[in-house]
Design a protein around this motif. Structure first.
Motif, mmCIF file in Angstrom:
data_model
loop_
_atom_site.group_PDB
_atom_site.id
_atom_site.type_symbol
_atom_site.label_atom_id
_atom_site.label_comp_id
_atom_site.label_asym_id
_atom_site.label_seq_id
_atom_site.Cartn_x
_atom_site.Cartn_y
_atom_site.Cartn_z
ATOM 1 N N CYS A 58 0.841 -1.218 0.157
ATOM 2 C CA CYS A 58 0.056 -0.113 0.037
ATOM 3 C C CYS A 58 0.847 1.293 0.052
ATOM 4 O O CYS A 58 0.582 2.132 -0.814
ATOM 5 N N ASP A 59 1.963 1.167 0.819
ATOM 6 C CA ASP A 59 2.930 2.259 0.853
ATOM 7 C C ASP A 59 3.349 2.589 -0.777
ATOM 8 O O ASP A 59 3.373 3.743 -1.045
ATOM 9 N N GLU A 60 3.743 1.536 -1.154
ATOM 10 C CA GLU A 60 4.452 1.606 -2.570
ATOM 11 C C GLU A 60 3.350 2.267 -3.527
ATOM 12 O O GLU A 60 3.510 3.345 -4.217
ATOM 13 N N MET A 61 2.078 1.723 -3.416
ATOM 14 C CA MET A 61 0.924 2.388 -4.228
ATOM 15 C C MET A 61 0.802 3.672 -4.061
ATOM 16 O O MET A 61 0.637 4.740 -5.054
ATOM 17 N N GLU A 62 0.826 4.295 -2.682
ATOM 18 C CA GLU A 62 0.636 5.607 -2.514
ATOM 19 C C GLU A 62 1.704 6.627 -3.029
ATOM 20 O O GLU A 62 1.419 7.511 -3.390
ATOM 21 N N ARG A 63 3.026 5.881 -3.086
ATOM 22 C CA ARG A 63 4.330 6.624 -3.431
ATOM 23 C C ARG A 63 3.996 6.750 -5.126
ATOM 24 O O ARG A 63 4.162 8.058 -5.363
ATOM 25 N N LYS A 64 3.607 5.911 -5.631
ATOM 26 C CA LYS A 64 3.175 6.115 -7.066
ATOM 27 C C LYS A 64 2.106 7.006 -7.633
ATOM 28 O O LYS A 64 2.140 7.977 -8.329
ATOM 29 N N LEU A 65 1.003 6.991 -6.525
ATOM 30 C CA LEU A 65 0.015 8.023 -6.618
ATOM 31 C C LEU A 65 0.269 9.386 -6.408
ATOM 32 O O LEU A 65 0.200 10.315 -7.153
ATOM 33 N N ARG A 66 1.246 9.492 -5.483
ATOM 34 C CA ARG A 66 1.839 10.659 -5.220
ATOM 35 C C ARG A 66 2.676 11.167 -6.263
ATOM 36 O O ARG A 66 2.670 12.603 -6.703
ATOM 37 N N PHE A 67 3.623 10.268 -7.166
ATOM 38 C CA PHE A 67 4.231 10.993 -8.184
ATOM 39 C C PHE A 67 3.491 11.287 -9.313
ATOM 40 O O PHE A 67 3.447 12.237 -9.875
ATOM 41 N N LEU A 68 2.248 10.600 -9.323
ATOM 42 C CA LEU A 68 1.152 11.123 -10.616
ATOM 43 C C LEU A 68 0.531 12.318 -10.434
ATOM 44 O O LEU A 68 0.298 13.137 -11.292
ATOM 45 N N GLU A 69 0.243 12.547 -9.185
ATOM 46 C CA GLU A 69 -0.442 13.654 -8.387
ATOM 47 C C GLU A 69 0.592 14.837 -8.888
ATOM 48 O O GLU A 69 0.241 15.827 -9.361
ATOM 49 N N GLY A 70 1.898 14.756 -8.467
ATOM 50 C CA GLY A 70 2.764 15.900 -8.981
ATOM 51 C C GLY A 70 3.045 16.206 -10.144
ATOM 52 O O GLY A 70 2.946 17.165 -10.745
ATOM 53 N N MET A 94 -6.867 -5.357 -5.241
ATOM 54 C CA MET A 94 -5.535 -4.721 -4.760
ATOM 55 C C MET A 94 -4.292 -4.972 -5.719
ATOM 56 O O MET A 94 -3.873 -4.213 -6.556
ATOM 57 N N ILE A 95 -4.399 -6.217 -6.540
ATOM 58 C CA ILE A 95 -3.233 -6.660 -7.693
ATOM 59 C C ILE A 95 -3.759 -5.694 -8.838
ATOM 60 O O ILE A 95 -2.724 -5.281 -9.446
ATOM 61 N N ASP A 96 -4.917 -5.401 -9.258
ATOM 62 C CA ASP A 96 -5.300 -4.855 -10.467
ATOM 63 C C ASP A 96 -5.046 -3.280 -10.227
ATOM 64 O O ASP A 96 -4.299 -2.788 -11.085
ATOM 65 N N LEU A 97 -5.167 -2.745 -9.032
ATOM 66 C CA LEU A 97 -4.639 -1.371 -8.753
ATOM 67 C C LEU A 97 -3.240 -1.313 -9.068
ATOM 68 O O LEU A 97 -2.794 -0.358 -9.512
ATOM 69 N N GLU A 98 -2.514 -2.279 -8.341
ATOM 70 C CA GLU A 98 -1.153 -1.987 -8.327
ATOM 71 C C GLU A 98 -0.677 -2.152 -9.830
ATOM 72 O O GLU A 98 0.410 -1.182 -10.113
ATOM 73 N N ALA A 99 -1.164 -2.817 -10.749
ATOM 74 C CA ALA A 99 -0.872 -3.047 -12.111
ATOM 75 C C ALA A 99 -1.173 -1.897 -12.798
ATOM 76 O O ALA A 99 -0.203 -1.215 -13.487
ATOM 77 N N THR A 100 -2.223 -1.168 -12.512
ATOM 78 C CA THR A 100 -2.560 0.121 -13.141
ATOM 79 C C THR A 100 -1.698 1.139 -12.741
ATOM 80 O O THR A 100 -0.855 1.901 -13.641
ATOM 81 N N PHE A 101 -1.330 1.367 -11.415
ATOM 82 C CA PHE A 101 -0.324 2.336 -11.227
ATOM 83 C C PHE A 101 0.941 2.062 -11.725
ATOM 84 O O PHE A 101 1.628 3.305 -12.186
ATOM 85 N N GLU A 102 1.423 0.852 -11.895
ATOM 86 C CA GLU A 102 2.739 0.556 -12.396
ATOM 87 C C GLU A 102 2.908 0.856 -13.592
ATOM 88 O O GLU A 102 3.786 1.661 -14.249
ATOM 89 N N LYS A 103 2.000 0.673 -14.569
ATOM 90 C CA LYS A 103 1.761 0.980 -15.772
ATOM 91 C C LYS A 103 1.891 2.504 -16.069
ATOM 92 O O LYS A 103 2.779 3.033 -16.962
ATOM 93 N N LEU A 104 0.992 3.154 -15.446
ATOM 94 C CA LEU A 104 0.985 4.717 -15.438
ATOM 95 C C LEU A 104 2.314 5.151 -15.186
ATOM 96 O O LEU A 104 2.750 6.159 -15.964
ATOM 97 N N GLU A 105 2.773 4.701 -14.122
ATOM 98 C CA GLU A 105 4.104 5.104 -13.456
ATOM 99 C C GLU A 105 5.267 5.169 -14.685
ATOM 100 O O GLU A 105 6.047 6.209 -14.885
ATOM 101 N N ASN A 106 5.353 4.158 -15.238
ATOM 102 C CA ASN A 106 6.354 3.765 -16.110
ATOM 103 C C ASN A 106 6.201 4.550 -17.350
ATOM 104 O O ASN A 106 6.997 5.000 -18.078
ATOM 105 N N GLU A 107 4.913 4.515 -17.997
ATOM 106 C CA GLU A 107 4.502 5.401 -18.950
ATOM 107 C C GLU A 107 4.960 6.737 -18.702
ATOM 108 O O GLU A 107 5.716 7.452 -19.689
#
Lengths: 464, 90
Positions: A58-70, A94-107
């Protein structure tokens, strides 16, 4: 009947939850907001708790979300504020959410890197073009003077290039430097070369965008003439020290066009793509934030439970108000149904405990502000008299006695009425700004303060 | 001593705040907030009535008057028949 005059009667309850049903039950209890869980594992270190991996995810997901928000804020895309309250998704989601965030962050990272290298390229070429246009004017100047003095018999090509081997012993180096560093650079050059080099500079009118930061910097084109190898090595060392891009002297750029170098289409398209991806993310980002935070909270609470291996269930201890035991029981049944577990969850009330009971005051949106003012001085003991209901009137009344101005009291009253009438619309914006949030949460206090100020202003004969 | 000018405001204000503080609490509709609303009404009545009464009594028998310039005092003495410096009008 519970009331605000004393804190509520609380009882300690033990919950026996099936392992599969635990997540859903805690989710339901969380939405209800009526129980306080006791930590049954206080001695266990944080990294040894049962659900530490999930919390980490969850912490990792939050970090990705904060990056996206920035990124979204940098691109100045408005974030849609979600007014609905999404429940925490089941653990499988949760796994689906993680995959979505990962994809967005890499993009995002890819697009950013590409944009930066493209911009760097573009910057170099623009600077080069500026150098050429400016130095051409230098040499035209130089040629005019040379013609009048008649000392040199070299030919300088009109189009773009200059061949330094024609000028005896005279070397040149041209480059671009930011305007702020130019005076220091000039002074250092003068000192090191004892004034034996000739420096000419011209400003670039439009500011150029720095690829890494995105800020626009004013730059200056300079060209240095020197004689001899020693001076050349000194000048080269200074230029290297300043890290400025310098252009060597032996190349010809006659093929270079004189027109303005346009931004490449690729750069535009990359930026368009980035904005599109961010706009899509901006629609959902508040909902994602809420979901991730709820998942994290649920796993934090699950870490407080005791695992009973023999009966394969989790045991939890929580404080609940006696009047709400029915609601809690219903929430537990809802949770068990949602997780499709066969074994029902059990709520067992523990009698006759001496432990310190928590103080729970049942407040609504009107009394919350007054209760928090009183709590700031200290929270009352269990079942002690609660001073908050008396402060509802006495606090604004004493404010009114001290304020005593009917005119300003009316202004305060109107402001508070506006805030109270527009409650729902202003609720979202109040969370952004701390100052405004404080005033908004005290809107009923200000309403009463305005009323009493008007009354005491009338008695004092004071208007404005 | 009790001129009309003194009795009327006393009676009006006392009745008004008595209504709010002693009668209205019985008229509060049943609900989760009944106790709080009753308490608010009573406290408001007590505080506001006391506040007004103190201001009223102070003005009935003031310990200090307004500070006026000498010319103003002379003008008042010239124009009002029953005003004399150094004695309160009865």
């Amino acid at each position: 009947m519970g009331s605000l005059f004393r804190s509520e009667k609380m009882t300690l309850a033990q919950l026996f939850l099936q392992s599969e049903a635990a997540y859903a039950c805690v989710s339901e209890l969380g939405e209800l907001g009526l129980v306080q869980f006791r930590d049954l594992n206080p001695d266990v270190a944080a990294f040894q708790k049962k659900f530490v991996n999930e919390v980490r995810r969850c912490d990792e997901m939050e970090r990705k979300l904060r990056f996206l928000e920035g990124e979204i804020k940098k691109a100045k895309i408005p974030i849609t504020v979600a007014n609905d309250n999404p429940a925490a998704p089941p653990p499988r989601a949760m796994i689906d959410l993680e995959a979505t965030f990962e994809k967005l962050e890499n993009e995002m990272k890819d697009v950013n890197n590409n944009t930066e290298s493209l911009k760097r390229n573009y910057l170099e070429l623009t600077e080069l073009q500026h150098v050429l246009t400016k130095t051409r004017t230098f040499f035209r100047d130089f040629e005019v003077r040379r013609g009048s003095q008649g000392q040199f018999d070299t030919q300088i090509a009109e189009e773009g290039g200059i061949r330094s081997d024609h000028l005896p012993g005279l070397g040149m180096l041209a480059g671009v430097i930011s305007r702020e560093r130019f005076t220091g650079f000039e002074r250092m050059l003068w000192r090191v070369c004892h004034g034996n080099v000739f420096l000419r500079h011209a400003e670039i009118e439009s500011p150029l965008e720095d690829p890494s930061t995105g800020y626009e910097i004013h730059k200056v084109v300079f060209i240095i003439f020197f004689q001899g190898e020693q001076l050349k090595s000194r000048v080269k060392r200074i230029l290297d020290g300043c890290n400025k891009q310098n252009i060597s002297n032996n190349t010809t750029y006659s093929h270079f066009s004189t027109g303005q170098y346009k931004k490449p289409k690729v750069l535009h398209q990359t930026q368009e793509h980035r904005l599109r991806a961010l706009a899509l993310a901006a629609k959902n980002i508040t909902v994602w934030f809420i979901k991730v935070r709820k998942i994290k909270a649920i796993y934090h609470i699950l870490n407080c439970f005791n695992l009973d291996v023999t009966r394969n269930c989790l045991i939890a201890e929580c404080w609940c108000p006696v009047l709400d035991l029915d609601q809690i029981q219903h929430a537990l049944t809802r949770g068990t149904e949602r997780s499709e577990s066969s074994v029902p969850s059990i709520l067992h009330v523990v009698e006759n405990i001496d432990k310190d009971h928590p103080t729970y005051n049942r407040v609504n949106k009107f009394t919350t502000a007054f209760q928090s003012i009183v709590n700031a001085y200290g929270v009352a003991d269990y079942r002690e008299v609660n001073p908050a209901p008396y402060t509802i009137i006495t606090f604004p009344f004493l404010f009114g006695v001290m304020f005593g101005d009917a005119g300003h009291g009316i202004i305060m009253l109107l402001f508070a009425i506006w805030m109270c009438v527009r409650e729902k619309k202003l609720a979202a914006s109040s969370k952004d700004n701390e100052m405004w949030g404080t005033i908004y949460s005290g809107r009923y206090v200000i309403l009463l303060m305005g009323l009493f100020s008007c009354y005491s202003g009338l008695i004092y004969n004071d208007v404005y | 001593m009790a001129a009309t000018a003194t009795v009327v405001p006393v009676v009006v204000m006392t009745l008004f705040w008595l209504l709010i503080g002693a009668v209205a609490p019985f008229l509060v509709p049943k609900g989760p907030n009944k106790g709080i609303i009753q308490l608010m009404l009573i406290l408001t009545a007590i505080c506001c009535y006391t506040f007004w009464a103190l201001a009223f009594i102070m003005q009935l028998n003031p310990l200090i008057g307004p500070s006026l310039e000498n010319t103003t005092i002379l003008a008042i003495e010239w124009n009002w028949e029953d005003f004399h410096r150094g004695s309160a009008s009865k």
